[in-house]
Write a protein that holds these residues in place. Structure first.
Motif, PDB file in Angstrom:
ATOM      1  N   PRO A   1      38.309  48.582  13.465  1.00  0.00           N
ATOM      2  CA  PRO A   1      38.439  47.672  12.338  1.00  0.00           C
ATOM      3  C   PRO A   1      37.251  47.689  11.375  1.00  0.00           C
ATOM      4  CG  PRO A   1      37.776  46.462  14.311  1.00  0.00           C
ATOM      5  CD  PRO A   1      37.757  47.935  14.663  1.00  0.00           C
ATOM      6  N   ASP A   2      36.115  48.329  11.700  1.00  0.00           N
ATOM      7  CA  ASP A   2      34.895  48.129  10.906  1.00  0.00           C
ATOM      8  C   ASP A   2      34.885  49.025   9.663  1.00  0.00           C
ATOM      9  OD1 ASP A   2      32.347  47.999   9.858  1.00  0.00           O
ATOM     10  OD2 ASP A   2      31.390  47.766  11.811  1.00  0.00           O
ATOM     11  N   LYS A   3      35.008  48.386   8.486  1.00  0.00           N
ATOM     12  CA  LYS A   3      35.070  49.174   7.237  1.00  0.00           C
ATOM     13  C   LYS A   3      33.751  49.893   6.957  1.00  0.00           C
ATOM     14  CE  LYS A   3      33.963  45.123   4.453  1.00  0.00           C
ATOM     15  NZ  LYS A   3      34.423  44.182   3.449  1.00  0.00           N
ATOM     16  N   TYR A   4      32.613  49.291   7.347  1.00  0.00           N
ATOM     17  CA  TYR A   4      31.330  49.937   7.044  1.00  0.00           C
ATOM     18  C   TYR A   4      31.108  51.147   7.949  1.00  0.00           C
ATOM     19  CZ  TYR A   4      30.314  45.677   4.413  1.00  0.00           C
ATOM     20  OH  TYR A   4      30.360  44.638   3.520  1.00  0.00           O
ATOM     21  N   LEU A   5      31.366  50.978   9.234  1.00  0.00           N
ATOM     22  CA  LEU A   5      31.239  52.119  10.148  1.00  0.00           C
ATOM     23  C   LEU A   5      32.231  53.207   9.734  1.00  0.00           C
ATOM     24  CD1 LEU A   5      30.068  53.424  12.708  1.00  0.00           C
ATOM     25  CD2 LEU A   5      31.748  52.186  14.042  1.00  0.00           C
ATOM     26  N   GLY A   6      33.461  52.796   9.401  1.00  0.00           N
ATOM     27  CA  GLY A   6      34.475  53.773   8.973  1.00  0.00           C
ATOM     28  C   GLY A   6      34.023  54.527   7.736  1.00  0.00           C
TER      29      GLY A   6
ATOM     30  N   TRP B   1      40.773  50.064   7.952  1.00  0.00           N
ATOM     31  CA  TRP B   1      40.976  48.614   8.078  1.00  0.00           C
ATOM     32  C   TRP B   1      39.759  47.935   7.454  1.00  0.00           C
ATOM     33  CZ3 TRP B   1      45.206  46.056   9.902  1.00  0.00           C
ATOM     34  CH2 TRP B   1      45.073  44.704  10.249  1.00  0.00           C
ATOM     35  N   ASN B   2      39.851  46.639   7.116  1.00  0.00           N
ATOM     36  CA  ASN B   2      38.731  46.070   6.353  1.00  0.00           C
ATOM     37  C   ASN B   2      38.009  44.893   7.018  1.00  0.00           C
ATOM     38  OD1 ASN B   2      40.649  44.158   6.074  1.00  0.00           O
ATOM     39  ND2 ASN B   2      40.460  43.905   3.854  1.00  0.00           N
ATOM     40  N   ALA B   3      37.730  45.005   8.301  1.00  0.00           N
ATOM     41  CA  ALA B   3      36.921  43.959   8.957  1.00  0.00           C
ATOM     42  C   ALA B   3      35.437  44.380   8.950  1.00  0.00           C
ATOM     43  CB  ALA B   3      37.400  43.748  10.383  1.00  0.00           C
ATOM     44  N   ALA B   4      34.564  43.440   9.314  1.00  0.00           N
ATOM     45  CA  ALA B   4      33.122  43.727   9.348  1.00  0.00           C
ATOM     46  C   ALA B   4      32.463  42.913  10.452  1.00  0.00           C
ATOM     47  CB  ALA B   4      32.484  43.389   8.006  1.00  0.00           C
ATOM     48  N   CYS B   5      31.283  43.367  10.859  1.00  0.00           N
ATOM     49  CA  CYS B   5      30.450  42.609  11.798  1.00  0.00           C
ATOM     50  C   CYS B   5      29.672  41.592  10.980  1.00  0.00           C
ATOM     51  CB  CYS B   5      29.514  43.566  12.528  1.00  0.00           C
ATOM     52  SG  CYS B   5      28.128  42.686  13.278  1.00  0.00           S
ATOM     53  N   ILE B   6      29.792  40.319  11.334  1.00  0.00           N
ATOM     54  CA  ILE B   6      29.115  39.289  10.529  1.00  0.00           C
ATOM     55  C   ILE B   6      27.595  39.338  10.690  1.00  0.00           C
ATOM     56  CG2 ILE B   6      31.058  37.659  10.433  1.00  0.00           C
ATOM     57  CD1 ILE B   6      28.693  36.313  12.626  1.00  0.00           C
ATOM     58  N   VAL B   7      27.110  40.024  11.706  1.00  0.00           N
ATOM     59  CA  VAL B   7      25.660  40.139  11.906  1.00  0.00           C
ATOM     60  C   VAL B   7      25.107  41.266  11.018  1.00  0.00           C
ATOM     61  CG1 VAL B   7      23.824  40.573  13.583  1.00  0.00           C
ATOM     62  CG2 VAL B   7      25.870  39.298  14.262  1.00  0.00           C
ATOM     63  N   HIS B   8      25.652  42.452  11.151  1.00  0.00           N
ATOM     64  CA  HIS B   8      25.123  43.597  10.399  1.00  0.00           C
ATOM     65  C   HIS B   8      25.446  43.519   8.914  1.00  0.00           C
ATOM     66  CE1 HIS B   8      24.918  45.012  14.542  1.00  0.00           C
ATOM     67  NE2 HIS B   8      23.894  45.726  14.114  1.00  0.00           N
ATOM     68  N   GLU B   9      26.538  42.865   8.584  1.00  0.00           N
ATOM     69  CA  GLU B   9      26.930  42.748   7.174  1.00  0.00           C
ATOM     70  C   GLU B   9      25.869  41.984   6.375  1.00  0.00           C
ATOM     71  OE1 GLU B   9      30.585  40.560   6.362  1.00  0.00           O
ATOM     72  OE2 GLU B   9      31.103  42.085   4.878  1.00  0.00           O
ATOM     73  N   GLU B  10      25.045  41.207   7.078  1.00  0.00           N
ATOM     74  CA  GLU B  10      24.072  40.364   6.384  1.00  0.00           C
ATOM     75  C   GLU B  10      22.779  41.087   5.999  1.00  0.00           C
ATOM     76  OE1 GLU B  10      23.633  36.466   8.022  1.00  0.00           O
ATOM     77  OE2 GLU B  10      25.502  36.151   6.942  1.00  0.00           O
TER      78      GLU B  10
ATOM     79  N   PRO C   1      25.136  51.535  12.359  1.00  0.00           N
ATOM     80  CA  PRO C   1      26.115  51.898  11.325  1.00  0.00           C
ATOM     81  C   PRO C   1      27.153  50.826  11.002  1.00  0.00           C
ATOM     82  CG  PRO C   1      26.598  53.054  13.355  1.00  0.00           C
ATOM     83  CD  PRO C   1      25.289  52.348  13.579  1.00  0.00           C
ATOM     84  N   GLU C   2      27.064  49.644  11.604  1.00  0.00           N
ATOM     85  CA  GLU C   2      27.929  48.533  11.179  1.00  0.00           C
ATOM     86  C   GLU C   2      27.359  47.852   9.927  1.00  0.00           C
ATOM     87  OE1 GLU C   2      28.225  45.955  14.563  1.00  0.00           O
ATOM     88  OE2 GLU C   2      29.178  47.495  15.782  1.00  0.00           O
ATOM     89  N   SER C   3      26.222  48.350   9.433  1.00  0.00           N
ATOM     90  CA  SER C   3      25.572  47.750   8.258  1.00  0.00           C
ATOM     91  C   SER C   3      26.219  48.274   6.976  1.00  0.00           C
ATOM     92  CB  SER C   3      24.081  48.107   8.262  1.00  0.00           C
ATOM     93  OG  SER C   3      23.498  47.770   9.508  1.00  0.00           O
TER      94      SER C   3
END
Ligand code: 13P
Ligand code: SF4
Length: 360
Positions: free
Chosen positions: A184-189, A203-212, A234-236
């Motif tokens: 689901p992680d759009k940034y890692l993808g 898909w367009n989900a994100a980790c709320i920790v790394h997204e910050e 890479p979830e950033s």
């Protein structure tokens, strides 16, 4: 955000909403802490149990896992260790998908967790029904899901990957000429797509920790520490990844601090990992990547609220009463085991654990 490379199609899906709890870290007096540690050690023996902890959990739990013959690692290695260890009970200190993966790989074992409400925003951001409908719309694509998903989502996948293995798996699939549906992680993808050039629908989900983690503030911090190497999970977001000297999994980041010749490191991942990095490389200077500043919300301040739900009190209670057992529907588990085992076989065949991409 860098321009999307040719061949990428990004899925536009309704935003997923879920509750993010506050990050509450367990605080214990010295006497209680000592008593709980001793009780847990005795219970692990009594229950023929082993403790497997993620790098983002409380250092107390990581220390206890090390002292009792358990294991502290990234999500891929947690799955592998639990699968290979002979204990009858696995105690997983981490988040729910980690417990589920352990159960799926070891249906005959009992899997306990300190808190069953320890979720993950990527898992919550990818509900199984919506995901199944998305897959149905794209039957021509190989379905690759990140480990941070529910058992039901994995049951719909062809491959499971972790941050430490995604690049190699997608390179392999691209070489086979496959088009990929990624969740689901759009940034890692996005990062994997950029590195491999594979045709990936995201898909367009994100980790709320790394997204910050914030690109602009990171650039300012780098200017203050020009000799520091930047290590990024890479979830950033792309604005953070694009400034990295090294992009990789939690294990990869620890290894990078140990092996790179630099003395200072700016680290963009959950700060729970600092405990293991300090053990591995006590002479290195570690600097937290910024989550505050311009457009900050600081929902997590670089510490996952769900990982923080793991503590000594809850761990002792789970072992004492056999509570918080992870159960997975047998049919779903059987189907979900296919993409998980495919990854374990793939990484064993490579004779290496793939940690990350070192541009340093
Ligand atoms: P790793 O696989 O790198 O341990 O990451 C798991 C995770 O949840 C990161 O946020
Ligand atoms: Fe999920 Fe992010 Fe927490 Fe990891 S740090 S468990 S990806 S919410």
């Amino acid at each position: 955000m860098p321009a999307e490379p040719h061949g990428t199609v990004t899925a536009v899906l309704p935003p997923q909403t879920f509750h993010v709890p506050p990050t509450v870290v367990e605080v214990l007096g010295e006497e209680e802490r000592h008593a709980l540690r001793e009780e847990i050690k005795a219970l692990l023996v009594r229950e023929n149990a082993v403790l497997v902890a993620h790098y983002y959990t409380d250092p107390e739990l990581q220390a206890l896992a090390d002292e009792t013959g358990g294991h502290v690692s990234d999500s891929l290695d947690m799955a592998r260790f639990g699968h290979e260890h002979p204990a009858r009970t696995l105690v997983v200190a981490g988040v729910r998908f980690m417990g589920e993966t352990a159960k799926i790989l070891n249906p005959e074992k009992r899997v306990l967790m300190p808190d069953l409400k320890a979720e993950c925003s990527l898992d919550l951001g990818c509900p199984a029904d919506a995901f199944a409908a998305f897959c149905d719309q794209h039957p021509d694509r190989t379905v690759v899901v990140y480990a941070n998903t529910s058992a039901a989502v994995k049951a719909r996948a062809d491959w499971m990957v972790t941050s430490g293995s995604a690049l190699e798996v997608v390179r392999h699939l691209k070489a086979e000429g496959r088009k990929i549906l990624w969740a689901p992680d759009k940034y890692l993808g996005h990062y994997i797509q950029e590195q491999t050039g594979a045709d990936m629908l995201l898909w367009n989900a994100a980790c709320i920790v790394h997204e910050e983690f914030k690109g602009q503030e990171l650039a300012e911090l780098r200017a203050q520490h020009p000799d520091a190497k930047v290590l990024v999970h890479p979830e950033s977001p792309p604005s953070v990844i694009s400034q990295a000297d090294f992009v990789g999994s939690t294990s990869g980041i620890i290894k990078a601090v140990e092996t790179l010749p630099a003395r200072q490191f700016i680290i963009a991942t959950d700060k729970g990992i600092f405990y293991k990095i300090r053990q591995a490389a006590p002479d290195k200077v570690l600097i937290e990547a910024p989550t505050a500043g311009h457009s900050a919300t600081c929902r997590s301040c670089a510490h996952c609220p769900w990982m923080a739900m793991n503590g000594l009190r809850k761990l002792a209670a789970a072992l004492r009463d056999g509570s918080n057992e992870i159960l997975v529907d047998a049919k779903i588990a059987q189907r979900a085991a296919v993409p998980i085992k495919r990854l374990l076989d793939f990484s064993a065949d490579q004779h290496t654990v793939i940690y990350g991409n070192n541009d340093a």
